[in-house]
Design a protein around this motif. Structure first.
Motif, PDB file in Angstrom:
ATOM      1  N   PHE A  84       1.374  -1.168  -0.519  1.00 27.44           N
ATOM      2  CA  PHE A  84       0.189   0.376  -0.023  1.00 27.44           C
ATOM      3  C   PHE A  84       1.173   1.412  -0.067  1.00 27.44           C
ATOM      4  CE2 PHE A  84       1.122  -1.074   4.409  1.00 27.44           C
ATOM      5  CZ  PHE A  84       1.722  -0.554   4.922  1.00 27.44           C
ATOM      6  N   GLU A 179      -0.843  -1.405  11.521  1.00 25.77           N
ATOM      7  CA  GLU A 179      -1.611  -1.423  10.553  1.00 25.77           C
ATOM      8  C   GLU A 179      -2.738  -2.557  10.325  1.00 25.77           C
ATOM      9  OE1 GLU A 179      -0.387   0.672   8.410  1.00 25.77           O
ATOM     10  OE2 GLU A 179       1.443  -0.043   8.183  1.00 25.77           O
ATOM     11  N   SER A 180      -2.395  -3.294  11.003  1.00 26.79           N
ATOM     12  CA  SER A 180      -3.655  -4.341  10.714  1.00 26.79           C
ATOM     13  C   SER A 180      -3.714  -5.191  12.599  1.00 26.79           C
ATOM     14  CB  SER A 180      -4.095  -4.958  10.049  1.00 26.79           C
ATOM     15  OG  SER A 180      -5.429  -5.878  10.304  1.00 26.79           O
ATOM     16  N   ILE A 189      -0.593  -8.085   2.860  1.00 24.93           N
ATOM     17  CA  ILE A 189       0.681  -6.812   2.216  1.00 24.93           C
ATOM     18  C   ILE A 189       1.498  -6.721   2.535  1.00 24.93           C
ATOM     19  CG2 ILE A 189      -1.529  -5.617   3.272  1.00 24.93           C
ATOM     20  CD1 ILE A 189      -0.852  -4.756   6.044  1.00 24.93           C
ATOM     21  N   LEU A 220      -7.898  -2.751   4.259  1.00 23.29           N
ATOM     22  CA  LEU A 220      -6.511  -3.429   3.293  1.00 23.29           C
ATOM     23  C   LEU A 220      -7.426  -4.509   2.360  1.00 23.29           C
ATOM     24  CD1 LEU A 220      -3.978  -2.899   5.912  1.00 23.29           C
ATOM     25  CD2 LEU A 220      -4.108  -2.146   3.726  1.00 23.29           C
ATOM     26  N   LEU A 251      -7.710   3.528   3.561  1.00 26.43           N
ATOM     27  CA  LEU A 251      -7.077   3.091   2.730  1.00 26.43           C
ATOM     28  C   LEU A 251      -6.963   3.540   1.115  1.00 26.43           C
ATOM     29  CD1 LEU A 251      -4.295   0.771   1.384  1.00 26.43           C
ATOM     30  CD2 LEU A 251      -6.266   0.100   0.429  1.00 26.43           C
TER      31      LEU A 251
END
Ligand code: SF4
Length: 403
Positions: A84, A179-180, A189, A220, A251
């Motif tokens: 990303f 991020e996650s 990702i 994402l 995103l």
């Protein structure tokens, strides 16, 4: 396109000499209604050869008044390849380092000559090379610089040793792109970290006495209700356990990123090509399993919680909590100065002959703030030397102006 340092000089010289832009590497331009894309410009090999940013050409007193940190770059490039992220496309996968001595020279100049006490090191990942970090920290300590600073890092490029070294040299904040909270998404990702590593890295940084800001991205590839709730869950867990500050971005699939170039394969639907909306705060894309509306529900809940938390902090500050009092006072200052700057109030109200108190009262009326706040903040701006009374353009009486 890419690094602009040399390209912008080439553009100006080419246009000044009346030559054709077709010969300038690193730009795209429109000719006869058609886009023309020139060859790419190679990355700058020796960053030390670049001159320092000409900060003396900026209205630097406005930045100081706003109490924002001054930014510094110590390296360019990132060896990782998160799908990303536009950084490797802009600056390459090989990291190019500035010499630590020149970096510290620049920080010293910003601190001693420009009067900044806070620095934000904006390298993509500051902690990739330990010897580089250590040399900069050593330089800051050796010169006795009175500064605090913040960096962007990864949870897998740190160690207690390097974090302690950073802390001793004045580092106060580390921002990690976590991020996650879903391992499935982290793998998709290509972040090359695990959620366990995220927890471990945050623990390590807080144990070194650093504040941590955790950054998450919603929307994402593969995002759905379950993964989004894992992400929110991880953020709250880190806050509860380590008092980590956290924020959500949405995103924004920038051109050149893998997630945009292979959007279909990743199940990403791009909602707009209006680049002005690509600020990662509002949805410009969604996944087949998580809509823009669902993302906004999470963001709205988060914003609501942040504003409730802020109200609570203001209450505690009023009750006398010294750390919170300082934080709230800084926010008041920044809010006031931002209003002054964005409305051009000083330029409009700094009439010849107006006293400091008259200026404060006029500013209070214009900005809709209390006279007490305006008086306090104008007084501070004057005593810090950011606001001055000076004779300009041969006028008889001095006017108020930014230093
Ligand atoms: S998100 Fe961070 S680690 Fe990943 S490619 Fe971008 S700069 Fe590098």
């Amino acid at each position: 396109m890419g690094e602009g340092d040399q390209t912008v000089v080439d553009v100006v010289e080419t246009l000044s000499a009346g030559r054709d832009l077709a010969g300038v590497a690193g730009i795209a331009f429109r000719r006869n209604g058609r886009a023309r894309v020139n060859e790419a410009r190679p990355l700058i090999k020796d960053l030390d050869a670049l001159p320092l940013p000409a900060r003396d050409l900026l209205p630097i007193s406005k930045y100081r008044a706003l109490k924002v940190p001054c930014t510094v770059i110590t390296s360019r490039g990132c060896p990782f390849g998160c799908i990303f992220c536009s950084a490797p496309r802009m600056f390459g996968r090989g990291v190019r380092y500035r010499s630590p001595k020149l970096v510290v020279d620049e920080i010293e100049m910003i601190n001693r000559e420009l009067g900044f006490q806070e620095i934000n090191i904006v390298d993509d990942t500051f902690t990739v090379k330990e010897s580089h970090v250590e040399a900069i920290c050593q330089g800051i300590r050796d010169r006795g610089l009175d500064i605090t600073w913040s960096v962007y890092s990864r949870v897998d490029t740190i160690s207690p040793r390097v974090l302690n070294t950073m802390k001793e040299a004045g580092c106060t904040w580390v921002c990690f792109g976590l991020e996650s909270g879903s391992q499935k998404i982290l793998d998709t990702i290509k972040k090359r970290i695990t959620t366990a590593k995220s927890r471990e890295g945050v623990k390590m940084a807080t144990e070194s006495g650093l504040n941590v800001l955790a950054s998450f991205i919603l929307g994402l590839p593969g995002e759905d209700r379950e993964t989004a709730s894992q992400t929110v869950g991880l953020a709250k867990e880190l806050f509860d356990t380590y008092k980590v500050s956290y924020g959500f971005h949405l995103l924004a699939p920038m051109p050149g990123t893998e997630v945009r170039e292979r959007a279909g394969e990743y199940g990403i639907r791009i909602l707009t090509h209006d680049w002005s909306k690509y600020n990662a705060n509002r949805p410009v894309a969604e996944t087949t399993t998580f809509t823009a509306g669902q993302m906004m529900e999470i963001v709205n809940d988060y914003e609501h919680e942040v504003s409730e938390a802020w109200e609570e902090m203001q209450k505690q500050a009023r009750r006398g909590d010294p750390a919170l009092r300082e934080r709230v006072a800084k926010a008041d200052t920044q809010g006031f100065v931002w209003k002054l700057l964005s409305t051009g109030a000083i330029e409009q109200l700094g009439n010849p002959g107006r006293s400091q108190d008259e200026l404060a009262l006029a500013a209070a009326r214009k900005l809709g703030v209390s006279a007490a706040l305006a008086r306090r903040e104008i007084k501070r701006l004057v005593s810090d030397g950011n606001l001055v009374r000076a004779v300009v353009d041969g006028r008889k009486h001095p006017v108020w102006k930014w230093a």
